[in-house]
Design a protein around this motif. Structure first.
Motif, PDB file in Angstrom:
ATOM      1  N   TYR A   4       0.635  -1.577   0.262  1.00  0.00           N
ATOM      2  CA  TYR A   4      -0.112   0.200   0.021  1.00  0.00           C
ATOM      3  C   TYR A   4       1.251   1.283  -0.439  1.00  0.00           C
ATOM      4  N   CYS A   5       0.905   2.193  -1.220  1.00  0.00           N
ATOM      5  CA  CYS A   5       1.605   3.887  -0.995  1.00  0.00           C
ATOM      6  C   CYS A   5       0.721   4.185  -0.954  1.00  0.00           C
ATOM      7  N   PHE A   6       1.366   6.225  -0.697  1.00  0.00           N
ATOM      8  CA  PHE A   6       0.489   6.658  -0.865  1.00  0.00           C
ATOM      9  C   PHE A   6       1.455   7.841  -0.948  1.00  0.00           C
ATOM     10  N   CYS A   7       0.687   9.061  -1.833  1.00  0.00           N
ATOM     11  CA  CYS A   7       0.970  10.496  -2.317  1.00  0.00           C
ATOM     12  C   CYS A   7       1.998  10.811  -0.599  1.00  0.00           C
ATOM     13  N   TRP A   8       3.411  11.673  -0.342  1.00  0.00           N
ATOM     14  CA  TRP A   8       4.384  12.100   0.207  1.00  0.00           C
ATOM     15  C   TRP A   8       3.740  13.708   0.399  1.00  0.00           C
ATOM     16  N   GLY A   9       3.156  13.952  -1.370  1.00  0.00           N
ATOM     17  CA  GLY A   9       2.757  15.647  -1.367  1.00  0.00           C
ATOM     18  C   GLY A   9       1.002  15.406  -0.486  1.00  0.00           C
ATOM     19  N   CYS A  10      -0.068  14.934  -1.451  1.00  0.00           N
ATOM     20  CA  CYS A  10      -1.079  15.222  -0.940  1.00  0.00           C
ATOM     21  C   CYS A  10      -1.568  14.255  -0.519  1.00  0.00           C
ATOM     22  N   GLY A  11      -1.451  12.901  -0.265  1.00  0.00           N
ATOM     23  CA  GLY A  11      -1.287  11.915   0.901  1.00  0.00           C
ATOM     24  C   GLY A  11      -2.692  11.469   0.583  1.00  0.00           C
ATOM     25  N   ARG A  12      -3.296  10.765  -0.852  1.00  0.00           N
ATOM     26  CA  ARG A  12      -4.247  10.506  -2.097  1.00  0.00           C
ATOM     27  C   ARG A  12      -3.409   8.844  -2.060  1.00  0.00           C
ATOM     28  N   ASP A  13      -4.146   7.650  -1.935  1.00  0.00           N
ATOM     29  CA  ASP A  13      -3.777   6.572  -2.512  1.00  0.00           C
ATOM     30  C   ASP A  13      -3.036   6.327  -3.584  1.00  0.00           C
ATOM     31  N   TRP A  14      -2.036   6.030  -3.404  1.00  0.00           N
ATOM     32  CA  TRP A  14      -1.526   5.407  -5.375  1.00  0.00           C
ATOM     33  C   TRP A  14      -0.681   4.113  -5.169  1.00  0.00           C
ATOM     34  N   PRO A  15      -1.577   3.588  -5.686  1.00  0.00           N
ATOM     35  CA  PRO A  15      -1.633   2.060  -6.287  1.00  0.00           C
ATOM     36  C   PRO A  15      -0.814   1.579  -7.236  1.00  0.00           C
ATOM     37  N   ASP A  16      -0.652   2.553  -7.724  1.00  0.00           N
ATOM     38  CA  ASP A  16       0.212   1.267  -8.398  1.00  0.00           C
ATOM     39  C   ASP A  16       1.694   2.658  -8.892  1.00  0.00           C
ATOM     40  N   THR A  17       2.635   1.746 -10.233  1.00  0.00           N
ATOM     41  CA  THR A  17       3.743   2.315 -10.260  1.00  0.00           C
ATOM     42  C   THR A  17       3.155   3.678 -11.449  1.00  0.00           C
ATOM     43  N   SER A  18       2.577   4.243 -11.599  1.00  0.00           N
ATOM     44  CA  SER A  18       1.878   5.021 -13.185  1.00  0.00           C
ATOM     45  C   SER A  18       2.470   6.624 -12.284  1.00  0.00           C
ATOM     46  N   PRO A  19       2.294   7.466 -13.570  1.00  0.00           N
ATOM     47  CA  PRO A  19       3.304   8.640 -12.970  1.00  0.00           C
ATOM     48  C   PRO A  19       1.601   9.694 -12.001  1.00  0.00           C
ATOM     49  N   HIS A  20       1.672  10.345 -11.115  1.00  0.00           N
ATOM     50  CA  HIS A  20       1.109  11.035 -10.294  1.00  0.00           C
ATOM     51  C   HIS A  20       0.335  11.769 -11.575  1.00  0.00           C
ATOM     52  N   ALA A  21      -1.329  11.786 -11.016  1.00  0.00           N
ATOM     53  CA  ALA A  21      -2.514  12.512 -11.913  1.00  0.00           C
ATOM     54  C   ALA A  21      -1.834  14.116 -11.878  1.00  0.00           C
ATOM     55  N   ASP A  22      -1.635  15.125 -10.801  1.00  0.00           N
ATOM     56  CA  ASP A  22      -1.296  16.047 -10.835  1.00  0.00           C
ATOM     57  C   ASP A  22       0.002  16.465 -10.779  1.00  0.00           C
ATOM     58  N   PRO A  23       0.266  17.270 -11.913  1.00  0.00           N
ATOM     59  CA  PRO A  23       1.521  17.078 -11.838  1.00  0.00           C
ATOM     60  C   PRO A  23       2.175  18.554 -10.929  1.00  0.00           C
ATOM     61  N   ARG A  24       0.833  19.335 -10.185  1.00  0.00           N
ATOM     62  CA  ARG A  24       1.652  20.732  -8.517  1.00  0.00           C
ATOM     63  C   ARG A  24       2.535  19.754  -7.658  1.00  0.00           C
ATOM     64  N   CYS A  25       1.928  18.410  -7.497  1.00  0.00           N
ATOM     65  CA  CYS A  25       1.999  17.657  -6.115  1.00  0.00           C
ATOM     66  C   CYS A  25       3.522  17.354  -5.610  1.00  0.00           C
ATOM     67  N   PRO A  26       4.644  17.301  -6.700  1.00  0.00           N
ATOM     68  CA  PRO A  26       5.821  17.519  -6.357  1.00  0.00           C
ATOM     69  C   PRO A  26       5.386  19.327  -5.347  1.00  0.00           C
ATOM     70  N   LEU A  27       4.888  20.418  -5.830  1.00  0.00           N
ATOM     71  CA  LEU A  27       5.092  21.565  -5.121  1.00  0.00           C
ATOM     72  C   LEU A  27       4.352  21.324  -3.734  1.00  0.00           C
ATOM     73  N   GLN A  28       3.801  20.689  -3.961  1.00  0.00           N
ATOM     74  CA  GLN A  28       2.159  20.146  -2.975  1.00  0.00           C
ATOM     75  C   GLN A  28       3.436  20.036  -1.653  1.00  0.00           C
ATOM     76  N   ALA A  29       4.446  18.358  -2.109  1.00  0.00           N
ATOM     77  CA  ALA A  29       5.289  18.357  -1.202  1.00  0.00           C
ATOM     78  C   ALA A  29       5.917  19.379  -0.420  1.00  0.00           C
ATOM     79  N   ALA A  30       6.789  20.593  -1.593  1.00  0.00           N
ATOM     80  CA  ALA A  30       8.100  21.128  -0.570  1.00  0.00           C
ATOM     81  C   ALA A  30       6.957  21.814   0.267  1.00  0.00           C
ATOM     82  N   LEU A  31       5.741  22.594   0.265  1.00  0.00           N
ATOM     83  CA  LEU A  31       4.810  23.505   0.972  1.00  0.00           C
ATOM     84  C   LEU A  31       4.893  22.411   2.417  1.00  0.00           C
ATOM     85  N   HIS A  32       4.767  21.423   1.863  1.00  0.00           N
ATOM     86  CA  HIS A  32       4.180  20.868   3.687  1.00  0.00           C
ATOM     87  C   HIS A  32       5.905  20.695   3.957  1.00  0.00           C
TER      88      HIS A  32
END
Length: 249
Positions: free
Chosen positions: A137-165
């Motif tokens: 089970y994996c989740f996105c470090w930036g936004c916290g949404r479930d990340w069930p597979d190794t496909s690219p994240h749907a939102d390109p702003r998530c690295p920005l979200q991680a930096a803000l957090h």
């Protein structure tokens, strides 16, 4: 903390089993566990050792015998056999440590802490949830949404979200920016900005020329201090950042 202090603290709690130690070796009734670095750990003293480090403001852990070997929090939880109450108490203490910003995140499913050592891939596994589900089970470090597979994240702003957090808070008591995150995203174009800590809290985005308050994120116009310091921004998965009017309390 110097390596000698780490070793002294470990000896105080009899953390490391004797050289060559294995299950059944050590203090009577001690339950050993094998750490990732290869040393046997006396888990009977692990909780006291962790508590002592946190009391000194140290939210990271490493082997006292080989200081270059970090111990992730999720590894210690697996070794330590902490009760749910003890783990929750220690995790609450970790979260209030300023040095924990950027290294710890609560799993969105089980709310237990997950630690990472260096910024890297946003896809983050949670060991307890994986064990319970009997699959990774994996989740996105930036936004916290479930990340069930190794496909690219749907939102390109998530690295920005991680930096803000992950950005630490500004520590400058004389400044009106004291306690604000050290990074903000422009409310209009999401460009990352920091404040010079000089002058007024309002800033001008160099990308889109939006003028906003670094404290409350409100747009310019009729602004008066003091205003409420806004939390770290949420930008991933949203069409726009929610804006507070200038002077909102």
């Amino acid at each position: 903390m110097a390596s000698g202090q780490w070793r002294a603290l470990a000896e105080q709690f009899q953390l490391i089993c004797p050289s060559g130690g294995a299950p059944g070796v050590g203090s009577p009734g001690a339950l050993p566990g094998l750490a990732s670095c290869g040393h046997w750990v006396n888990v009977a003293g692990l909780q006291g050792w962790v508590q002592a480090l946190l009391d000194q403001g140290i939210p990271s852990f490493r082997c006292p015998r080989c200081p270059e070997s970090p111990w992730l929090w999720q590894e210690l939880c697996k070794l330590g056999l902490f009760t749910d109450e003890a783990r929750a108490r220690l995790e609450a203490q970790i979260l209030v440590q300023e040095g924990a910003t950027g290294s710890y995140r609560q799993c969105p499913r089980c709310q237990r802490l997950v630690q990472r050592l260096e910024p890297g891939p946003l896809r983050t596994p949670c060991l307890p949830c994986s064990q319970q589900a009997r699959r990774l089970y994996c989740f996105c470090w930036g936004c916290g949404r479930d990340w069930p597979d190794t496909s690219p994240h749907a939102d390109p702003r998530c690295p920005l979200q991680a930096a803000l957090h992950d950005a630490p808070k500004i520590q400058a008591p004389p400044s009106s920016l004291h306690g604000c995150p050290s990074l903000r995203a422009c409310p209009r174009c999401y460009a990352l900005l920091s404040h010079t800590l000089q002058g007024y809290p309002s800033v001008i985005c160099p990308e889109c020329h939006c003028v906003f308050c670094y404290r409350c994120l409100g747009l310019s116009g009729g602004h008066r201090l003091p205003c409420q310091i806004a939390d770290r921004q949420l930008v991933c998965g949203r069409e726009a950042v929610t804006l507070l009017p200038m002077g909102a309390q």
